[in-house]
Motif scaffolding. Structure first.
Motif, short mmCIF file in Angstrom:
data_model
loop_
_atom_site.label_atom_id
_atom_site.label_comp_id
_atom_site.label_asym_id
_atom_site.label_seq_id
_atom_site.Cartn_x
_atom_site.Cartn_y
_atom_site.Cartn_z
N TRP A 46 52.62 62.68 37.04
CA TRP A 46 52.56 63.98 36.35
C TRP A 46 51.13 64.46 36.11
O TRP A 46 50.92 65.36 35.31
CB TRP A 46 53.32 63.92 35.02
CG TRP A 46 54.74 63.49 35.13
CD1 TRP A 46 55.59 63.69 36.19
CD2 TRP A 46 55.51 62.79 34.15
NE1 TRP A 46 56.83 63.16 35.91
CE2 TRP A 46 56.81 62.60 34.68
CE3 TRP A 46 55.24 62.32 32.87
CZ2 TRP A 46 57.82 61.96 33.98
CZ3 TRP A 46 56.23 61.68 32.16
CH2 TRP A 46 57.51 61.49 32.70
N GLN A 47 50.17 63.93 36.84
CA GLN A 47 48.78 64.31 36.60
C GLN A 47 48.25 65.34 37.60
O GLN A 47 47.28 66.04 37.31
CB GLN A 47 47.88 63.06 36.65
CG GLN A 47 48.17 62.05 35.55
CD GLN A 47 48.05 62.64 34.16
OE1 GLN A 47 47.06 63.24 33.81
NE2 GLN A 47 49.10 62.47 33.36
N LYS A 48 48.86 65.44 38.79
CA LYS A 48 48.34 66.33 39.83
C LYS A 48 49.28 67.52 40.05
O LYS A 48 50.46 67.35 40.31
CB LYS A 48 48.15 65.57 41.14
CG LYS A 48 47.06 64.52 41.08
CD LYS A 48 46.85 63.87 42.44
CE LYS A 48 45.74 62.82 42.40
NZ LYS A 48 45.55 62.17 43.72
N GLY B 112 52.80 63.67 29.34
CA GLY B 112 51.51 64.10 29.87
C GLY B 112 50.38 63.14 29.59
O GLY B 112 49.26 63.35 30.08
N SER B 113 50.64 62.06 28.84
CA SER B 113 49.57 61.12 28.48
C SER B 113 49.38 60.01 29.50
O SER B 113 48.43 59.23 29.40
CB SER B 113 49.87 60.50 27.11
OG SER B 113 50.96 59.58 27.21
N ASP C 203 48.22 57.93 32.49
CA ASP C 203 47.20 57.88 33.53
C ASP C 203 46.83 56.43 33.79
O ASP C 203 47.50 55.51 33.30
CB ASP C 203 45.97 58.72 33.15
CG ASP C 203 45.31 58.27 31.84
OD1 ASP C 203 45.44 57.08 31.47
OD2 ASP C 203 44.66 59.12 31.19
#
Length: 254
Positions: free
Chosen positions: A154-156, A20-21, A23
């Motif tokens: 995995w950000q949206k 999740g980190s 970006d």
């Protein structure tokens, strides 16, 4: 139930990160290897492993992604016909990956737009690859008690809630599924048992990734998943700086 090897490439290196980190500014790293992607591919080849995945973690279209792409192709050439590859895959580059030696391409973001799946885009890819060489990555994060498919590293969040029936419907378009439990990915705090139970109800080939930190965790996957869900391990393996013995895993589950 089989162990599936992995090679994650980010910033021109084989790495293990906290899922999740990731970006545009980078990612929290658990491990950075001095061994090349091709080196890992040769090691897996010598152990007769197949069906693993190579994931390009840098943003498509950037110089970093182009560098990752070249490293990935070296790994594909080192062990042709045995690797699935994902990260920035679309109809324009899918054939290049397959020609370089990939058995399958893995896709998420290309088939989603504005938070929903576009079946015409899956059809585009299937026309290039064939159903038997296409893998859908349905990686998820939990929100409001449901597992939502997430894209763009995995950000949206999309509008799609993962379920066994959703997987079964999508199996018309592809050969396999890869599911990252993003909330536990890279943390070695245990697998997501609720998610694994759901995956075991699907009538499809599914590989689970996320949270494995002990041999007991693998036993949990086998029990909860009824022996039907394949798995991959990253940060917890000794080859990635962890404590689980790679040789022991492949002896038991290859």
């Amino acid at each position: 139930m089989k162990f599936r090897p992995c090679i994650d490439i980010h910033g021109g290196k084989v790495k293990q990160i906290v899922g999740g980190s990731l970006d545009d500014s980078g990612a929290k790293e658990n491990f950075v290897s001095d061994m090349s992607a091709a080196g890992f591919a040769k090691m897996y080849a010598s152990d007769g492993l197949a069906g693993g995945h190579i994931i390009l973690l840098d943003k498509a279209g950037t110089d970093a992604y182009k560098a990752d792409f070249e490293l990935a192709k070296e790994a594909l050439r080192a062990y042709p016909g045995r690797w699935q590859i994902g990260g920035g895959v679309n109809p324009e580059n899918a054939e290049e990956f397959l020609d370089a030696g990939a058995s399958h391409v893995i896709v998420t973001s290309y088939v989603f737009d504005d938070g929903q799946i576009h079946f015409d885009r899956i059809d585009e890819l299937k026309f290039v690859t064939g159903k038997n060489r296409l893998v859908l990555d349905l990686s998820v994060r939990k929100k409001d008690g449901e597992y939502y498919v997430v894209t763009d590293r995995w950000q949206k969040f999309t509008k799609h809630v993962l379920s066994a029936s959703f997987i079964n419907d999508l199996s018309y378009y592809c050969d396999e599924f890869l599911v990252h439990a993003v909330d536990v990915e890279g943390k070695q705090a245990g697998p997501d048992e609720e998610l694994i139970s759901m995956l075991s109800d699907a009538k499809a080939i599914v590989t689970y990734a996320g949270g494995i930190g002990s041999y007991e965790d693998i036993d949990v996957i086998k029990a909860v998943g009824g022996g039907k869900v394949d798995f991959t391990i990253g940060s917890a393996l000794d080859i990635f700086g962890g404590e689980l013995l790679y040789k022991s895993i492949i002896n038991d589950f290859s």
